[in-house]
Design a protein around this motif. Structure first.
Motif, mmCIF file in Angstrom:
data_model
loop_
_atom_site.group_PDB
_atom_site.id
_atom_site.type_symbol
_atom_site.label_atom_id
_atom_site.label_comp_id
_atom_site.label_asym_id
_atom_site.label_seq_id
_atom_site.Cartn_x
_atom_site.Cartn_y
_atom_site.Cartn_z
ATOM 1 N N ASP A 17 5.406 5.350 6.012
ATOM 2 C CA ASP A 17 5.545 5.732 4.713
ATOM 3 C C ASP A 17 5.709 7.312 4.605
ATOM 4 N N VAL A 55 -10.810 3.037 5.382
ATOM 5 C CA VAL A 55 -9.626 2.337 5.031
ATOM 6 C C VAL A 55 -9.300 1.039 5.968
ATOM 7 N N LYS A 114 -3.174 -13.524 -2.387
ATOM 8 C CA LYS A 114 -2.440 -13.367 -3.513
ATOM 9 C C LYS A 114 -0.992 -13.777 -3.567
ATOM 10 N N GLN A 116 -5.350 -4.726 -5.440
ATOM 11 C CA GLN A 116 -6.596 -4.871 -6.118
ATOM 12 C C GLN A 116 -8.058 -5.104 -5.522
ATOM 13 N N GLN A 117 -8.061 -5.495 -4.332
ATOM 14 C CA GLN A 117 -9.268 -5.763 -3.758
ATOM 15 C C GLN A 117 -9.982 -4.940 -2.740
ATOM 16 N N GLY A 118 -9.082 -3.915 -2.116
ATOM 17 C CA GLY A 118 -9.476 -3.229 -1.070
ATOM 18 C C GLY A 118 -9.915 -4.028 0.323
ATOM 19 N N ILE A 119 -9.079 -4.985 0.404
ATOM 20 C CA ILE A 119 -9.133 -5.981 1.654
ATOM 21 C C ILE A 119 -7.923 -6.214 2.280
ATOM 22 N N GLY A 120 -6.729 -5.772 1.911
ATOM 23 C CA GLY A 120 -5.580 -6.221 2.317
ATOM 24 C C GLY A 120 -5.536 -5.521 3.925
ATOM 25 N N ILE A 121 -5.189 -4.280 3.979
ATOM 26 C CA ILE A 121 -4.893 -3.717 5.184
ATOM 27 C C ILE A 121 -5.903 -3.751 6.317
ATOM 28 N N ASN A 165 0.833 -1.218 -0.065
ATOM 29 C CA ASN A 165 0.008 -0.090 0.092
ATOM 30 C C ASN A 165 0.791 1.383 -0.019
ATOM 31 N N TYR A 169 -12.933 -1.991 1.018
ATOM 32 C CA TYR A 169 -13.063 -0.540 0.829
ATOM 33 C C TYR A 169 -11.758 -0.185 0.405
ATOM 34 N N SER A 174 -9.477 1.951 -3.344
ATOM 35 C CA SER A 174 -9.608 2.738 -4.547
ATOM 36 C C SER A 174 -9.319 2.207 -5.721
HETATM 37 N N1 LIG Z 1 -0.345 3.787 3.347
HETATM 38 C C1 LIG Z 1 -1.151 4.314 2.447
HETATM 39 N N2 LIG Z 1 -1.179 5.642 2.249
HETATM 40 C C2 LIG Z 1 -2.277 6.207 1.125
HETATM 41 N N3 LIG Z 1 -3.411 5.270 1.049
HETATM 42 C C3 LIG Z 1 -3.416 4.112 1.638
HETATM 43 C C4 LIG Z 1 -2.347 3.586 2.357
HETATM 44 N N4 LIG Z 1 -2.826 2.415 2.622
HETATM 45 C C5 LIG Z 1 -3.970 2.172 1.976
HETATM 46 N N5 LIG Z 1 -4.394 3.263 1.307
HETATM 47 C C6 LIG Z 1 -5.700 3.232 0.705
HETATM 48 O O1 LIG Z 1 -6.623 2.366 0.947
HETATM 49 C C7 LIG Z 1 -7.154 1.508 0.349
HETATM 50 C C8 LIG Z 1 -7.674 0.156 0.801
HETATM 51 O O2 LIG Z 1 -6.330 -0.563 1.261
HETATM 52 P P1 LIG Z 1 -6.242 -2.071 1.104
HETATM 53 O O3 LIG Z 1 -4.935 -2.698 1.713
HETATM 54 O O4 LIG Z 1 -7.412 -2.621 2.134
HETATM 55 O O5 LIG Z 1 -6.689 -2.605 -0.333
HETATM 56 P P2 LIG Z 1 -5.854 -2.386 -1.811
HETATM 57 O O6 LIG Z 1 -4.592 -2.164 -1.321
HETATM 58 O O7 LIG Z 1 -6.731 -1.345 -2.665
HETATM 59 O O8 LIG Z 1 -6.008 -4.019 -2.331
HETATM 60 P P3 LIG Z 1 -5.537 -5.089 -1.705
HETATM 61 O O9 LIG Z 1 -6.720 -5.825 -0.849
HETATM 62 O O10 LIG Z 1 -5.551 -6.180 -2.982
HETATM 63 O O11 LIG Z 1 -4.500 -5.013 -0.895
HETATM 64 C C9 LIG Z 1 -6.215 1.519 -0.896
HETATM 65 O O12 LIG Z 1 -6.867 1.260 -2.235
HETATM 66 C C10 LIG Z 1 -5.743 3.102 -0.909
HETATM 67 O O13 LIG Z 1 -6.685 3.764 -1.668
#
Ligand SMILES: Nc1ncnc2c1ncn2[C@@H]1O[C@H](COP(=O)(O)OP(=O)(O)OP(=O)(O)O)[C@@H](O)[C@H]1O
Length: 798
Positions: A88, A101, A627, A120-125, A57, A107, A109
């Motif tokens: 970061d 987020v 992933k 890709q999915q908005g689920i990772g963090i 991210n 959730y 972008s």
């Molecule tokens: N360190 C960050 N700085 C700025 N925006 C962030 C940061 N971490 C997350 N985001 C925002 O939060 C959203 C959700 O992050 P999340 O990790 O849940 O999903 P993702 O990265 O879109 O997809 P995936 O599930 O495949 O990792 C991201 O799409 C991004 O818009």
């Protein structure tokens, strides 16, 4: 306890009873129970996944904002728990967005964007937040500051798993020395058993992201991967629309429902990339063929076979007109039809209507709709009586001369029999036509005991489709009709994939590119050989992708099973190697052809070698939400194979060359050992002075011999090329006195020494003489060096 099964037969209202226990499951609740799906199966794995989600991210966010990423990861042991901190220098996250987020699964972008990104999915963090709260009971602590804000916002939050909504435990404004960025602190039950995977992930991330600075501090070790000198951000990617190839039916139907276009042509041009007017027209033609089929054209029977002439048939169909007018009409129709040669039903209708109009104008008599219909029907009956004759010519043209006339006739008649009431206007789709041909071929094989193979069947179908069938001139259905009918949508989908469409633009992708890939490998491994390849973009499921591969061999690399490094959208994949399509492709390649050992001729090859594969796509197909592994998508697998083979071919040349050099060296050693002994023996036996054997050695080994000779005070440097190919050399002689009368070449003085340089090109079998004069040969020092030929092909006689 009564089970539902026991009561199912004898009690009414069981469905109601079941219904009482059925309820909606929130996504957060679902993943709470299925942590493994997101890569949080164990404490060891959970830590790696959490780091990976946060770092991916951070990289995405910084790059999107044009900031060179600077990422700090720290893992601390705190009692029975571990604390993970990821910081970061990205753009930060607004106060309103932070809770969603981090506190809401699904959730983000990136889910709807057709653009390459790690996320890709908005689920990772949020999954990492969920894992930490489940295992430690502690909220996640997020600090974020956006550019221009005087202070940072700090939240402590958890996820309400029943509702999948964030719960803010505390919120405050804090000062932070970073001008913008995000800091995440998670506490979790974890361990460091997956330390090596964690190191691999960080190290490999640094390799493929040389523009990033990454630091990892964990309880035992501390690494810093500095930004490569001069490394720039990867080129900015742009969002694109889907490509018409490979879109799935469900997606197409959804797009058809959502579009604002009314015509299919508009829809194709608006919603897809690379579809302009011309491509849209080609797709519409192919769609028309699939939706309406084509009409078969038949010619009038040969006159002498005919019971009744064309004229008689038309005359009979016309009634209530004067003899003269009828004759004029009949004559015109018959001649127009003979001129046309063969016609489809639609063409026949048009032909009769044209004649009716022109004869009507000439005679003043109306040949109205009823007359025209009767004439068309009568003529169509006549034309279709002799379908077998036309089919005979086509089948004959499409099959080899080995098929005798009887077989061809039999096949033609059987195809003709398939037409009838079920084929109004003799209109057929390609598949229907093919079925006719196949069925006729099968009967012919059974009855006539001949072979009508697959190729013959295809050739006949193709000939009929291209030469006997004509596209219909009807408008394709409107978007609404296509959207409402699955079969019609499927015809459109088929048409879209049948037409050549240029590859999607690659501005949405950010490959590492072969030179950086090679540089990355060089940074990581100390090898003798490196090669890399980047393929052109291709498409899967409407999403473009690019595959890249790199190989490093020899040097410090350990022998044993080849090390495979997998990357997707610049993210190293550290788990589930066995389940990854990449691994399967590597195993299926015959590596012995490329000079690597492979026991049994398949499986993972062995040797001191690293193979690296990177798949970049706007939608990487993973086997699961965690992933870890690429799913088996044939288009991607093909490209992986081609990319790896490209790099492997270079490896093969390198290994072949190395092997031939080894053999040459071995041979040269043997000869170099024997020749002087022979020369000594000969000189002993003949009593003559012993010969210098270097010249002979060079000749035997097809070498290039560079030899200094003396002619008084003239120094000659003679280059003899005993090989078959031209040799381009750089010859330098360092001389202790100033040389004169130089033959070609250049001379430069440095600190009392003169550097004489020549760059001769000597063809195979030729000789070049380079010369200069010195004042006193005996008193002069020389130092001759030669470049441009491999050591084992060169003999220098100083
Ligand atoms: N360190 C960050 N700085 C700025 N925006 C962030 C940061 N971490 C997350 N985001 C925002 O939060 C959203 C959700 O992050 P999340 O990790 O849940 O999903 P993702 O990265 O879109 O997809 P995936 O599930 O495949 O990792 C991201 O799409 C991004 O818009």
């Amino acid at each position: 306890m009564t089970s539902f099964q026991a009561t199912l037969d004898d009690e009414e209202g069981i469905a109601e009873e079941l219904a009482a226990s059925q309820r909606e499951i929130s996504i957060a609740e679902f993943f709470e129970k299925n942590k493994h799906m997101l890569g949080f199966d164990s404490g060891a794995r959970g830590m790696v996944t959490a780091v990976k989600e946060a770092v991916d991210n951070a990289l995405d966010a910084a790059e999107e904002s044009g900031i060179l990423p600077d990422i700090y990861v720290e893992i601390r042991e705190v009692g029975d728990y571990y604390q993970l901190i990821v910081e970061d220098n990205g753009p930060g996250i607004t106060k309103e967005q932070v809770p969603k987020v981090f506190g809401k699964l699904l959730y983000g972008s990136r889910f709807h964007a057709r653009e390459q990104s790690r996320g890709q999915q908005g689920i990772g963090i949020s999954a990492a937040v969920l894992y930490s709260q489940l295992t430690s009971g502690k909220p996640a602590k997020i600090t974020s500051r956006t550019k221009g804000d005087a202070e940072a916002q700090q939240f402590e939050l958890t996820i309400d798993t029943d509702t999948n909504e964030p719960v803010i435990e505390s919120e405050r404004t804090v000062s932070w020395d970073r001008s913008h960025g995000t800091r995440i602190k998670l506490e979790m039950e974890a361990n460091m058993r997956a330390r090596s995977q964690l190191h691999d992930y960080i190290e490999h991330t640094a390799i493929v992201n040389p523009h990033a600075r990454v630091e990892l501090k964990e309880p035992k070790e501390h690494f810093k991967f500095e930004r490569a000198d001069g490394a720039e951000l990867p080129e900015e990617t742009e969002e694109i629309r889907p490509h018409p190839h490979g879109v799935e039916l469900g997606t197409l139907m959804k797009m058809l429902t959502a579009t604002e276009s009314h015509s299919v042509s508009g829809f194709l041009q608006e919603e897809f990339t690379r579809v302009g007017r011309k491509t849209a027209d080609d797709i519409l033609d192919a769609f028309r063929d699939r939706h309406y089929g084509r009409e078969l054209a038949w010619s009038p029977p040969v006159e002498h076979d005919q019971e009744r002439s064309l004229e008689a048939v038309v005359t009979d169909a016309v009634s209530n007109k004067s003899v003269a007018d009828t004759e004029a009409f009949v004559e015109e129709v018959a001649s127009a039809l003979r001129d046309a040669g063969d016609v489809t039903y639609t063409e026949l209708e048009a032909l009769v209507a044209d004649v009716a109009e022109s004869v009507g104008e000439d005679t003043g008599t109306t040949f109205g709709d009823t007359v025209q219909e009767n004439v068309v029907d009568a003529l169509w009956d006549l034309l279709t009586e002799s379908r077998a004759d036309d089919l005979f010519s086509h089948v004959d043209a499409a099959t080899t001369t080995q098929k005798d006339d009887a077989t061809v006739r039999g096949l033609a008649e059987r195809i003709a029999e398939k037409f009838g009431e079920d084929t109004p206007r003799d209109r057929l789709t390609y598949d229907e036509l093919k079925r006719f041909v196949v069925r006729a071929a099968e009967t012919t094989e059974e009855v006539d005991d001949v072979t009508v193979g697959e190729t013959a069947r295809e050739n006949v179908t193709e000939e009929l489709w291209e030469r006997a069938a004509r596209p219909v001139d009807e408008d394709v259905p409107r978007v609404r009709e296509v959207a409402d009918d699955r079969d019609t949508a499927s015809e459109l989908l088929n048409a879209m994939s049948s037409v050549d469409v240029i590859s999607p633009p690659t501005g949405c992708l950010s490959p590492i590119k072969s030179d950086l890939l090679e540089a990355g490998l060089k940074k990581e491994v100390d090898a003798d050989f490196y090669a890399a390849s980047t393929r052109d973009a291709d498409v899967h499921g409407g999403d473009p992708f690019i595959v890249e591969a790199g190989i490093a061999y020899g040097g410090e690399l350990q022998d044993g099973q080849v090390d495979l490094l997998r990357f997707a959208n610049r993210v190293p994949l550290v788990y589930q190697r066995g389940a990854c399509a990449t691994t399967q492709v590597i195993k299926d390649i015959g590596w012995r052809n490329y000079g690597l050992d492979q026991s049994g001729g398949s499986g993972m090859p062995s040797g001191p070698c690293v193979i690296m594969v990177h798949v970049a796509s706007t939608n990487v197909p993973f086997t699961s939400e965690s992933k870890d592994a690429l799913a088996s998508v044939p288009e991607i697998e093909d490209e992986i194979e081609l990319a790896v083979r490209e790099a492997a071919r270079e490896l093969k040349s390198f290994l072949n060359e190395r092997e031939s050099r080894r053999k040459r060296r071995q041979k040269q050693n043997v000869i170099a050992d024997i020749l002087p002994k022979m020369a000594t023996k000969v000189s002993e036996m003949t009593g003559r002075e012993q010969l210098n054997v270097d010249d002979s050695l060079a000749r035997i080994m097809n070498n290039v011999l560079v030899e200094r000779r003396r002619d008084g005070d003239t120094v000659q440097v003679v280059v003899e090329n005993h090989g078959s190919k031209a040799a381009d050399l750089d010859v330098t002689d360092i001389v202790s006195v100033e040389p004169e009368s130089l033959s070609a070449g250049t001379v430069v003085e440095m600190d009392g020494e003169w550097f004489v340089k020549w760059s001769p090109s000597v063809s195979g079998g030729d000789e070049a003489v380079l010369s200069y004069d010195v004042t006193d040969f005996e008193e002069t020092d020389f130092d001759l060096s030669v470049k441009g030929v491999a050591d084992e092909r060169l003999t220098v006689n100083r």
